[in-house]
Write a protein that holds these residues in place. Sequence first.
Motif, PDB file in Angstrom:
ATOM      1  N   UNK A 140       0.808  -1.208   0.000  1.00 42.60           N
ATOM      2  CA  UNK A 140       0.000   0.000   0.000  1.00 42.60           C
ATOM      3  C   UNK A 140       0.838   1.253   0.000  1.00 42.60           C
ATOM      4  N   UNK A 141       0.184   2.390  -0.175  1.00 44.25           N
ATOM      5  CA  UNK A 141       0.919   3.663  -0.277  1.00 44.25           C
ATOM      6  C   UNK A 141       1.617   4.082   1.012  1.00 44.25           C
ATOM      7  N   UNK A 142       1.078   3.676   2.147  1.00 41.30           N
ATOM      8  CA  UNK A 142       1.698   4.084   3.422  1.00 41.30           C
ATOM      9  C   UNK A 142       2.771   3.119   3.889  1.00 41.30           C
ATOM     10  N   UNK A 143       2.979   2.024   3.169  1.00 42.30           N
ATOM     11  CA  UNK A 143       4.024   1.068   3.521  1.00 42.30           C
ATOM     12  C   UNK A 143       3.714   0.229   4.730  1.00 42.30           C
ATOM     13  N   UNK A 144       2.431   0.127   5.111  1.00 38.14           N
ATOM     14  CA  UNK A 144       2.059  -0.680   6.269  1.00 38.14           C
ATOM     15  C   UNK A 144       2.165  -2.165   5.933  1.00 38.14           C
ATOM     16  N   UNK A 145       2.367  -3.036   6.952  1.00 36.87           N
ATOM     17  CA  UNK A 145       2.513  -4.463   6.693  1.00 36.87           C
ATOM     18  C   UNK A 145       1.281  -5.084   6.046  1.00 36.87           C
ATOM     19  N   UNK A 146       1.500  -6.179   5.361  1.00 35.89           N
ATOM     20  CA  UNK A 146       0.445  -6.861   4.624  1.00 35.89           C
ATOM     21  C   UNK A 146      -0.690  -7.323   5.536  1.00 35.89           C
ATOM     22  N   UNK A 147      -0.373  -7.823   6.706  1.00 35.47           N
ATOM     23  CA  UNK A 147      -1.402  -8.390   7.581  1.00 35.47           C
ATOM     24  C   UNK A 147      -2.413  -7.352   8.046  1.00 35.47           C
ATOM     25  N   UNK A 148      -2.034  -6.073   8.038  1.00 37.49           N
ATOM     26  CA  UNK A 148      -2.983  -5.040   8.445  1.00 37.49           C
ATOM     27  C   UNK A 148      -4.045  -4.807   7.393  1.00 37.49           C
ATOM     28  N   UNK A 149      -3.819  -5.313   6.182  1.00 31.93           N
ATOM     29  CA  UNK A 149      -4.785  -5.131   5.098  1.00 31.93           C
ATOM     30  C   UNK A 149      -5.486  -6.440   4.738  1.00 31.93           C
ATOM     31  N   UNK A 150      -4.997  -7.531   5.276  1.00 28.96           N
ATOM     32  CA  UNK A 150      -5.551  -8.840   4.915  1.00 28.96           C
ATOM     33  C   UNK A 150      -5.839  -9.620   6.193  1.00 28.96           C
ATOM     34  N   UNK A 151      -7.132  -9.722   6.572  1.00 29.23           N
ATOM     35  CA  UNK A 151      -7.518 -10.400   7.806  1.00 29.23           C
ATOM     36  C   UNK A 151      -7.178 -11.883   7.754  1.00 29.23           C
ATOM     37  N   UNK A 152      -7.257 -12.465   6.569  1.00 27.41           N
ATOM     38  CA  UNK A 152      -6.920 -13.881   6.431  1.00 27.41           C
ATOM     39  C   UNK A 152      -5.438 -14.111   6.718  1.00 27.41           C
ATOM     40  N   UNK A 153      -4.590 -13.221   6.182  1.00 30.16           N
ATOM     41  CA  UNK A 153      -3.153 -13.331   6.436  1.00 30.16           C
ATOM     42  C   UNK A 153      -2.847 -13.096   7.907  1.00 30.16           C
ATOM     43  N   UNK A 154      -3.574 -12.187   8.540  1.00 25.11           N
ATOM     44  CA  UNK A 154      -3.383 -11.929   9.968  1.00 25.11           C
ATOM     45  C   UNK A 154      -3.716 -13.174  10.781  1.00 25.11           C
ATOM     46  N   UNK A 155      -4.875 -13.778  10.494  1.00 21.71           N
ATOM     47  CA  UNK A 155      -5.281 -14.981  11.211  1.00 21.71           C
ATOM     48  C   UNK A 155      -4.274 -16.107  11.009  1.00 21.71           C
ATOM     49  N   UNK A 156      -3.794 -16.237   9.777  1.00 22.10           N
ATOM     50  CA  UNK A 156      -2.865 -17.320   9.450  1.00 22.10           C
ATOM     51  C   UNK A 156      -1.562 -17.194  10.224  1.00 22.10           C
ATOM     52  N   UNK A 157      -0.967 -16.000  10.254  1.00 23.07           N
ATOM     53  CA  UNK A 157       0.328 -15.847  10.920  1.00 23.07           C
ATOM     54  C   UNK A 157       0.185 -15.946  12.429  1.00 23.07           C
ATOM     55  N   UNK A 158      -0.917 -15.433  13.008  1.00 27.13           N
ATOM     56  CA  UNK A 158      -1.112 -15.523  14.451  1.00 27.13           C
ATOM     57  C   UNK A 158      -1.317 -16.973  14.879  1.00 27.13           C
ATOM     58  N   UNK A 159      -2.102 -17.725  14.124  1.00 26.77           N
ATOM     59  CA  UNK A 159      -2.296 -19.134  14.453  1.00 26.77           C
ATOM     60  C   UNK A 159      -0.996 -19.914  14.317  1.00 26.77           C
ATOM     61  N   UNK A 160      -0.197 -19.550  13.334  1.00 29.73           N
ATOM     62  CA  UNK A 160       1.105 -20.204  13.180  1.00 29.73           C
ATOM     63  C   UNK A 160       1.992 -19.950  14.397  1.00 29.73           C
ATOM     64  N   UNK A 161       2.005 -18.705  14.869  1.00 29.18           N
ATOM     65  CA  UNK A 161       2.838 -18.376  16.034  1.00 29.18           C
ATOM     66  C   UNK A 161       2.301 -19.026  17.302  1.00 29.18           C
ATOM     67  N   UNK A 162       0.995 -19.142  17.429  1.00 27.54           N
ATOM     68  CA  UNK A 162       0.429 -19.808  18.604  1.00 27.54           C
ATOM     69  C   UNK A 162       0.790 -21.281  18.631  1.00 27.54           C
TER      70      UNK A 162
END
Length: 334
Positions: A48-70
Amino acid sequence: QTGAVKENLSIAARTTSYGLRYAASFRLESLQGLAMNPRVVGALIPSGPDGSPTVLRDRTAMFDVIEFLRRYTQGGASDENASVYTLYDAKGGFVANTAGTDKPAATPLPEWPAALNSPQFVDIEFLPDANRYVARAVSPVLSAAKKERIGFIEETFDITPLRMLGLGYDPYRNSVPPLGDRFQLLSPSSTEKLMAWQLDDESTGKPKFVREQLHEAFKDFMLDKERGETGTGVVSQLLANAPEERTFVAYDRIFPDYPLFVLVSRPSASVYAPIWFWSALAIAACAVSIGFFYLNAYRNVHNNIVRPVLLLNEGAQIIERGDLELKLKIGTGD
């Protein structure tokens, strides 16, 4: 004697510090490996234009990485001693964590995002209600293509068993430290630049940590950058609320990037007590020997010199009174 005491204390401090550092290095290596995992790297890639991480724009990616870390944590997320992983962006801004919080803690972020280029410990905190320590270790996350820093991953975990081992208590065998030199761990707190921690000898069951305030002069002694990360010395006062007492100390810094020290101390009274004891014993033995030789010499002089002279004197007095048939028997012992 002084040099030998300092060397013994230094060996104890360095050996203990090395053991703790070696055990903690596995945590840093594991965190570094996690920082290179494709799921973690992909979650923190700027988009994105503000350079924010991918997971902040993709709820599926957020869920995936958090479950992986858990799943990566030992014991599960419900275990109070399980690790908590937190993701930050390249500026140190909070992204997500496995504890399920939506916002970072109210306390301001430390200054580590600007200078952290390798895994390291950034904070150690004591939880008095739980009687345990938690540590925060952070590793930078680099992009797979350009190897640029795109964020950070932090692990918060329980280090109570590690600190107990440093103080001489084995939590796995329930063995208490032996009597002898005093082992303490020095680290900063929220109110003090350096505090002393040790195990309560009077507590029953699992030992509890006891916090002790250091004397200001000793704090300056420990935090003097010119002294190096390991050394020995003799201080006049170690603790703030204790009476003044000369004490031999040896210290070793566990982590070069965090002020956590192993301190081994021995009061000078216990150092010199054996010397004083054996000196007094030697003086007493000399006094007894001198007394024995004096009595023996007195006996020899009295029997071989004084007694014959007294007998001659007595015989002369008897002869003077007219007894000319007196015969004296004097044994000289030769």
